[in-house]
Design a protein around this motif. Structure first.
Motif, short mmCIF file in Angstrom:
data_model
loop_
_atom_site.label_atom_id
_atom_site.label_comp_id
_atom_site.label_asym_id
_atom_site.label_seq_id
_atom_site.Cartn_x
_atom_site.Cartn_y
_atom_site.Cartn_z
N ASP A 131 0.83 -1.21 0.00
CA ASP A 131 0.00 0.00 0.00
C ASP A 131 0.86 1.27 0.00
OD1 ASP A 131 -2.26 1.65 0.12
OD2 ASP A 131 -2.31 1.60 2.31
N ARG A 132 1.72 1.38 -0.99
CA ARG A 132 2.69 2.49 -1.03
C ARG A 132 2.00 3.83 -1.32
NH1 ARG A 132 7.78 2.18 -0.29
NH2 ARG A 132 8.68 0.11 0.00
N VAL A 133 2.39 4.83 -0.54
CA VAL A 133 1.87 6.19 -0.69
C VAL A 133 3.05 7.16 -0.72
CG1 VAL A 133 -0.41 5.82 0.32
CG2 VAL A 133 1.53 6.23 1.82
N VAL A 134 2.97 8.14 -1.61
CA VAL A 134 4.02 9.16 -1.69
C VAL A 134 3.78 10.19 -0.60
CG1 VAL A 134 5.05 10.98 -3.10
CG2 VAL A 134 4.38 8.80 -4.16
N ARG A 135 4.72 10.31 0.33
CA ARG A 135 4.53 11.21 1.46
C ARG A 135 5.73 12.13 1.72
NH1 ARG A 135 0.57 9.71 4.98
NH2 ARG A 135 -1.21 8.89 3.81
N LEU A 136 6.89 11.84 1.15
CA LEU A 136 8.09 12.64 1.40
C LEU A 136 8.51 13.30 0.10
CD1 LEU A 136 10.39 13.44 3.44
CD2 LEU A 136 11.63 11.43 2.56
N TYR A 137 8.68 14.64 0.13
CA TYR A 137 8.97 15.36 -1.10
C TYR A 137 9.48 16.76 -0.78
CZ TYR A 137 4.31 17.08 0.10
OH TYR A 137 3.23 17.60 0.77
N ALA A 138 10.11 17.37 -1.78
CA ALA A 138 10.64 18.73 -1.63
C ALA A 138 9.48 19.72 -1.58
CB ALA A 138 11.58 19.06 -2.78
N ARG A 139 9.45 20.56 -0.56
CA ARG A 139 8.31 21.44 -0.31
C ARG A 139 8.02 22.38 -1.47
NH1 ARG A 139 8.22 26.60 1.57
NH2 ARG A 139 10.43 26.46 2.12
N GLU A 140 9.03 22.97 -2.07
CA GLU A 140 8.81 24.01 -3.06
C GLU A 140 8.51 23.47 -4.46
OE1 GLU A 140 12.10 26.69 -3.03
OE2 GLU A 140 11.53 27.61 -1.11
N ARG A 141 8.59 22.17 -4.64
CA ARG A 141 8.44 21.61 -5.99
C ARG A 141 7.12 20.89 -6.23
NH1 ARG A 141 13.81 20.33 -8.91
NH2 ARG A 141 12.29 19.41 -10.33
N TYR A 142 6.46 20.45 -5.17
CA TYR A 142 5.30 19.57 -5.37
C TYR A 142 4.11 20.04 -4.53
CZ TYR A 142 9.07 16.75 -7.22
OH TYR A 142 10.17 16.32 -7.93
N ARG A 143 2.91 19.85 -5.11
CA ARG A 143 1.68 20.30 -4.49
C ARG A 143 0.62 19.20 -4.61
NH1 ARG A 143 0.87 25.74 -3.90
NH2 ARG A 143 -1.36 25.46 -4.24
N TYR A 144 -0.39 19.27 -3.75
CA TYR A 144 -1.52 18.35 -3.80
C TYR A 144 -2.58 18.86 -4.77
CZ TYR A 144 -0.13 15.14 -0.16
OH TYR A 144 0.52 14.17 0.55
N ASN A 145 -3.29 17.90 -5.38
CA ASN A 145 -4.42 18.29 -6.22
C ASN A 145 -5.59 18.71 -5.35
OD1 ASN A 145 -5.81 15.94 -5.38
ND2 ASN A 145 -4.87 14.74 -7.00
N ALA A 146 -6.65 19.16 -5.99
CA ALA A 146 -7.79 19.73 -5.25
C ALA A 146 -8.94 18.76 -5.07
CB ALA A 146 -8.29 20.99 -5.97
N LEU A 147 -8.71 17.45 -5.25
CA LEU A 147 -9.79 16.50 -5.10
C LEU A 147 -10.28 16.46 -3.66
CD1 LEU A 147 -8.52 13.49 -7.26
CD2 LEU A 147 -10.25 15.19 -7.85
N PRO A 148 -11.61 16.35 -3.45
CA PRO A 148 -12.14 16.34 -2.09
C PRO A 148 -11.80 15.07 -1.32
CG PRO A 148 -13.89 15.98 -3.68
CD PRO A 148 -12.67 16.34 -4.47
N VAL A 149 -11.69 13.93 -2.03
CA VAL A 149 -11.27 12.67 -1.42
C VAL A 149 -10.29 11.99 -2.36
CG1 VAL A 149 -13.37 12.31 -0.08
CG2 VAL A 149 -13.25 11.45 -2.42
N HIS A 150 -9.55 11.01 -1.82
CA HIS A 150 -8.55 10.29 -2.60
C HIS A 150 -7.60 11.24 -3.30
CE1 HIS A 150 -10.74 6.77 -1.56
NE2 HIS A 150 -11.79 7.08 -2.28
N GLU A 151 -7.22 12.27 -2.57
CA GLU A 151 -6.29 13.27 -3.10
C GLU A 151 -4.92 12.64 -3.32
OE1 GLU A 151 -5.42 12.95 1.13
OE2 GLU A 151 -7.23 12.89 -0.10
#
Length: 259
Positions: A131-151
């Motif tokens: 159940d791999r999830v991307v959780r660690l990343y460079a702050r200034e380079r990556y953003r979350y999408n605007a989906l209300p669930v399953h973002e």
């Protein structure tokens, strides 16, 4: 020689007083902890502040994607570790994260293997591990999408690097509470699809529901997880039924109102 990057652990919360202490304890070694709370009426904010977190509040709920991005905006570290209150960083995962901070690759994002708790058992199959999830990343380079669930994190063409160690996920501790949460997710999913003009018929409800059971039980080897594997297959089927049945109901409610 590269300098060690600063790490900000970021959480969004609402009424997480029971789970939050152990989560925060598992990342007490981070350079900064940021908590964005959405109107908790329990001790969530107090617990976070006592643990040394920087605590902020929001007065509305825009959905998970936007809320995570709002929380990230408060962080100051070079790297973000995005967590939920029901997750815990294990010592091997901590070491893997610290290695990344010592030798960062700005063109990479990092995934964690989650060990999901289901009715007292950390599942090893059923599609719940790794159940791999991307959780660690460079702050200034990556953003979350605007989906209300399953973002999800918008990673573009970044390399996804798998970290060693597990992220414990206490997702399923209480059956009724979990079902209420799943029903909320199913309704949000259906309303978003309805807004997009999507529809479904009775056959789609039946096929998707039965498919969810057999995918969990057989294709993902849920039978190897024993009784919990069978129960999880039923829960997944129920969640899928709720999604498509709600979408069907929304379409027919609108049609009925038009008559």
């Amino acid at each position: 020689m590269s300098h060690r990057k600063r790490l900000s652990v970021v959480l969004i919360t609402r009424n997480e007083a029971e789970l939050l202490p152990d989560c925060l304890a598992s990342v007490s070694w981070a350079d900064e902890i940021v908590v964005l709370d959405a109107g908790s009426v329990d001790e969530t904010r107090h617990i976070a502040a006592q643990a040394g977190a920087r605590v902020f509040q929001s007065t509305d709920w825009p959905g998970f994607g936007i809320q995570r991005q709002r929380a990230q905006a408060y962080a100051s570290g070079d790297y973000i570790l995005m967590l939920d209150a029901d997750e815990r960083v294990t010592p091997p995962l901590r070491q893997a994260i610290q290695d990344v901070l010592q030798h960062p690759d700005p063109n990479a994002v990092y995934s964690c293997a989650r060990r999901n708790l289901f009715l007292g058992r950390f599942m090893r199959h059923s599609g719940w591990y790794p159940d791999r999830v991307v959780r660690l990343y460079a702050r200034e380079r990556y953003r979350y999408n605007a989906l209300p669930v399953h973002e999800s994190l918008a990673t573009g063409d970044a390399d996804v690097v798998a970290l060693t160690g597990d992220l414990q996920h206490l997702t399923f501790r209480d059956l009724p509470a979990f079902q209420r949460k799943q029903l909320h997710y199913a309704e949000a999913w259906a309303r978003e699809r309805h807004r997009q003009g999507r529809k479904c018929g009775l056959f789609a409800i039946i096929s998707h529901t039965s498919g969810a059971f057999f995918k969990t039980w057989l294709l993902r080897a849920g039978f190897l997880d024993g009784k919990q594997g069978w129960l999880l297959a039923v829960v997944n089927a129920q969640y899928t039924f709720n999604k498509y049945a709600t979408l069907w109901a929304l379409s027919h409610t609108v049609r009925g109102n038009d008559q």
